[in-house]
Design a protein around this motif. Sequence first.
Motif, PDB file in Angstrom:
ATOM      1  N   HIS A  64       0.847  -1.188   0.000  1.00 41.42           N
ATOM      2  CA  HIS A  64       0.000   0.000   0.000  1.00 41.42           C
ATOM      3  C   HIS A  64       0.888   1.246   0.000  1.00 41.42           C
ATOM      4  O   HIS A  64       1.760   1.390   0.860  1.00 41.42           O
ATOM      5  N   PRO A  65       0.686   2.162  -0.941  1.00 44.34           N
ATOM      6  CA  PRO A  65       1.615   3.286  -1.081  1.00 44.34           C
ATOM      7  C   PRO A  65       1.436   4.398  -0.067  1.00 44.34           C
ATOM      8  O   PRO A  65       2.357   5.175   0.162  1.00 44.34           O
ATOM      9  N   THR A  69       1.478   7.850  -3.091  1.00 41.48           N
ATOM     10  CA  THR A  69       0.521   8.054  -4.176  1.00 41.48           C
ATOM     11  C   THR A  69       0.690   9.430  -4.807  1.00 41.48           C
ATOM     12  O   THR A  69       0.535   9.609  -6.023  1.00 41.48           O
ATOM     13  N   THR A  73       0.163  11.747  -8.452  1.00 40.61           N
ATOM     14  CA  THR A  73      -0.713  12.918  -8.520  1.00 40.61           C
ATOM     15  C   THR A  73       0.044  14.110  -9.081  1.00 40.61           C
ATOM     16  O   THR A  73      -0.447  14.840  -9.951  1.00 40.61           O
ATOM     17  N   THR A 162       0.772  -1.652  -9.854  1.00 37.39           N
ATOM     18  CA  THR A 162       0.176  -0.424  -9.339  1.00 37.39           C
ATOM     19  C   THR A 162      -1.275  -0.264  -9.748  1.00 37.39           C
ATOM     20  O   THR A 162      -1.639  -0.466 -10.911  1.00 37.39           O
ATOM     21  N   PHE A 164      -4.452   2.703  -8.617  1.00 34.44           N
ATOM     22  CA  PHE A 164      -4.860   3.827  -7.786  1.00 34.44           C
ATOM     23  C   PHE A 164      -6.373   3.889  -7.684  1.00 34.44           C
ATOM     24  O   PHE A 164      -7.095   3.630  -8.649  1.00 34.44           O
ATOM     25  N   GLY A 169      -3.820   8.828  -1.230  1.00 32.42           N
ATOM     26  CA  GLY A 169      -3.168   7.712  -0.556  1.00 32.42           C
ATOM     27  C   GLY A 169      -3.817   7.288   0.738  1.00 32.42           C
ATOM     28  O   GLY A 169      -3.342   6.339   1.381  1.00 32.42           O
ATOM     29  N   GLN A 175      -5.695   0.165  -3.346  1.00 35.29           N
ATOM     30  CA  GLN A 175      -4.635   1.113  -3.709  1.00 35.29           C
ATOM     31  C   GLN A 175      -3.292   0.425  -3.447  1.00 35.29           C
ATOM     32  O   GLN A 175      -2.888   0.250  -2.294  1.00 35.29           O
ATOM     33  N   THR A 177       0.872  -0.654  -4.937  1.00 40.59           N
ATOM     34  CA  THR A 177       2.030  -0.435  -5.790  1.00 40.59           C
ATOM     35  C   THR A 177       3.127  -1.399  -5.359  1.00 40.59           C
ATOM     36  O   THR A 177       2.858  -2.397  -4.678  1.00 40.59           O
TER      37      THR A 177
END
Length: 373
Positions: A64-65, A69, A73, A162, A164, A169, A175, A177
């Motif tokens: 989980h990032p 995240t 963005t 990955t 999103f 995040g 979610q 990565t």
Amino acid sequence: MAAMRGGFRFNSRVAPPVHLGRILFAALLVVPLLLGTARANPMLLVDMRSGEILAAEDAGQPWHPASLTKLMTAYVAFAAIRQGRLSLDTPIRISQNAWNQAPSKSGLEVGSSITLRDGLYLLIVKSANDVAVAISEAVAGSEKAFVAEMNQIAAAMGLTATNFVNPHGLHNKAQVTSARDLAVLTLYIRRDYPEYLPLFATEAVMLGTAKMESQNGLLTSFLGTTGMKTGYVCASGLNIVATNERNGRSLLAVVLGASSARERNEMTAELFLKAEAGQVRGTGQSIVAYANASGVAPRDMRPLICGKDSKEYVAAREKAFPYGLKGQPSFLTDTVTGPVHVATDLGRIRTIPWPRPRPVYAPTTVAGGVSLR
């Protein structure tokens, strides 16, 4: 036509970049770090000039990032600026949806506006979740449309681990990565948008009387650190992507799932120092060729970080990796004064059309990859 830049093979005809994940993914090579303590979580050290992996451990493990995240963005926002969809001076508004996000937040009120330039600083330095949503709405018209762009660019980059769900995040089990994907994303930011790199090296943002400091402790205590981002939710533990340039080395480190900010920062600094000392000599494998694990669920650190086992787990980690604890040696011994950005609350600007019209988003498939222009 492909071009070689800094050891990476990119398609120079497209921006955002081409799909890298279809080449040289024949084998997964996991190289233990051998740094003297057992490592349970993903780590990765990359030479940014050559793209060679110097050391890796579970770097293809889905993770989980959290606020890492926001690297994507920012990338999507940079691309929108280059495409002329908006500019650094475009006002972005804190909508009710943006204001409703959980902390970390900017402190701006519903309806307040800031420039996109200031928003990007608050996004990266403060890691403001409300601003992440405000940027997404300004760029794409809605958070949902922006997330679709995030995922399309991730696919174009070959970030095969990955996915999103949101632009900030805050935890969502979907979610996901990997350390490998975060490293590739970081290299694309550095290649495609070098003009924005000072943003990631900024130590603090002033908004009114509030000073909002970066959680990247290396910026103020480890010479040569140039960015990039930290992140934390219970399910991920404490994450960091960091870049460093000194003593002739240009290095990128990813550390995921640390039990504390101390551990995260000290582990990252240790990786850099080991490379400088020649104690990690490389794997001969490009970061592009490193394969993500398939069919593996992201590790959930919540029980160890925030659950009933957290006290015991943190104590065990402190025993295994005591650097930076009181009375123990530290790798973070420098004193660095970094830049501070001053942001301005523009107040309520009622003339901003909302959502802002934008060009139709219609990627075109080209030989060797995907063009998002």
